[in-house]
Design a protein around this motif. Sequence first.
Motif, mmCIF file in Angstrom:
data_model
loop_
_atom_site.group_PDB
_atom_site.id
_atom_site.type_symbol
_atom_site.label_atom_id
_atom_site.label_comp_id
_atom_site.label_asym_id
_atom_site.label_seq_id
_atom_site.Cartn_x
_atom_site.Cartn_y
_atom_site.Cartn_z
ATOM 1 N N LYS A 40 106.930 -40.676 135.669
ATOM 2 C CA LYS A 40 105.471 -40.709 135.777
ATOM 3 C C LYS A 40 104.912 -39.408 135.220
ATOM 4 O O LYS A 40 105.428 -38.330 135.496
ATOM 5 C CB LYS A 40 105.034 -40.848 137.238
ATOM 6 C CG LYS A 40 105.419 -42.167 137.847
ATOM 7 C CD LYS A 40 104.882 -42.288 139.245
ATOM 8 C CE LYS A 40 105.246 -43.646 139.803
ATOM 9 N NZ LYS A 40 104.559 -43.905 141.059
ATOM 10 N N TYR A 41 103.841 -39.548 134.429
ATOM 11 C CA TYR A 41 103.171 -38.386 133.857
ATOM 12 C C TYR A 41 101.715 -38.420 134.292
ATOM 13 O O TYR A 41 101.011 -39.392 134.056
ATOM 14 C CB TYR A 41 103.268 -38.413 132.329
ATOM 15 C CG TYR A 41 102.579 -37.262 131.664
ATOM 16 C CD1 TYR A 41 103.221 -36.044 131.526
ATOM 17 C CD2 TYR A 41 101.279 -37.378 131.202
ATOM 18 C CE1 TYR A 41 102.586 -34.969 130.925
ATOM 19 C CE2 TYR A 41 100.628 -36.320 130.594
ATOM 20 C CZ TYR A 41 101.291 -35.112 130.465
ATOM 21 O OH TYR A 41 100.660 -34.046 129.876
ATOM 22 N N GLY A 42 101.274 -37.373 134.966
ATOM 23 C CA GLY A 42 99.893 -37.303 135.430
ATOM 24 C C GLY A 42 99.527 -35.875 135.771
ATOM 25 O O GLY A 42 100.064 -34.928 135.196
ATOM 26 N N THR A 48 99.677 -30.232 135.148
ATOM 27 C CA THR A 48 100.492 -31.354 134.673
ATOM 28 C C THR A 48 101.623 -31.611 135.662
ATOM 29 O O THR A 48 102.298 -30.687 136.109
ATOM 30 C CB THR A 48 101.083 -31.038 133.291
ATOM 31 O OG1 THR A 48 99.996 -30.852 132.382
ATOM 32 C CG2 THR A 48 101.976 -32.156 132.800
ATOM 33 N N SER A 178 98.355 -41.869 136.862
ATOM 34 C CA SER A 178 99.519 -41.459 136.083
ATOM 35 C C SER A 178 99.933 -42.584 135.146
ATOM 36 O O SER A 178 99.620 -43.748 135.370
ATOM 37 C CB SER A 178 100.681 -41.055 136.994
ATOM 38 O OG SER A 178 101.052 -42.125 137.828
#
Length: 188
Positions: A40-42, A48, A178
């Motif tokens: 997950k990227y958020g 970040t 995300s």
Amino acid sequence: MRALTLIPLLVLFSLPAFAKDSLIDMQNARSGGYGGPLVKYGEVGSETAIMLGGEGAGTFTTGNHSLLIGGAGYGLINEPEWAPDTALDFGYGGLLLGYTHRPDAVVHVETKMLLGAGAVSLDDGATEEKGSFLVSEVSIGAEINLTDFLEVGIGGAYRLTTDPSVDGITDDDLSGPSVVLSFQFGQI
């Protein structure tokens, strides 16, 4: 009188014509399961956040519908600097419920909801303050059946948390959207 005896027979033989569709057709149902990693990227606060986790579930499929029930957990793999010389760490997990429409199609849509709890800590090298929170997260994504045993998906999620009772961190800092990349191994 003869007509009165024919009415129950007509009703009995016409019942299959009135059978209703249902989400789960127990006569044609199958069960399976899967497990796999997610990235997950958020953001957490304004920093970040890259999270790595895993999920696994049992699946119950009939026709175009598949329900899942299982568990999932995620944790930060980067250490955002929350304040000067202060590192943030957090993770969460819980019960996972979901629905997949047309799971046998090459490309299909899956929605999930996680209900659980998590922990967060701030460490400045001298002291570490810890807290806990409740979390709910909803996600939706598109998945591709690469093989009969591997699905790859991409989608989005939104995490909502309660206040962790840690000075300098609020529920708004831990909540947010995300982008999700998933790999599912198993038989759906």
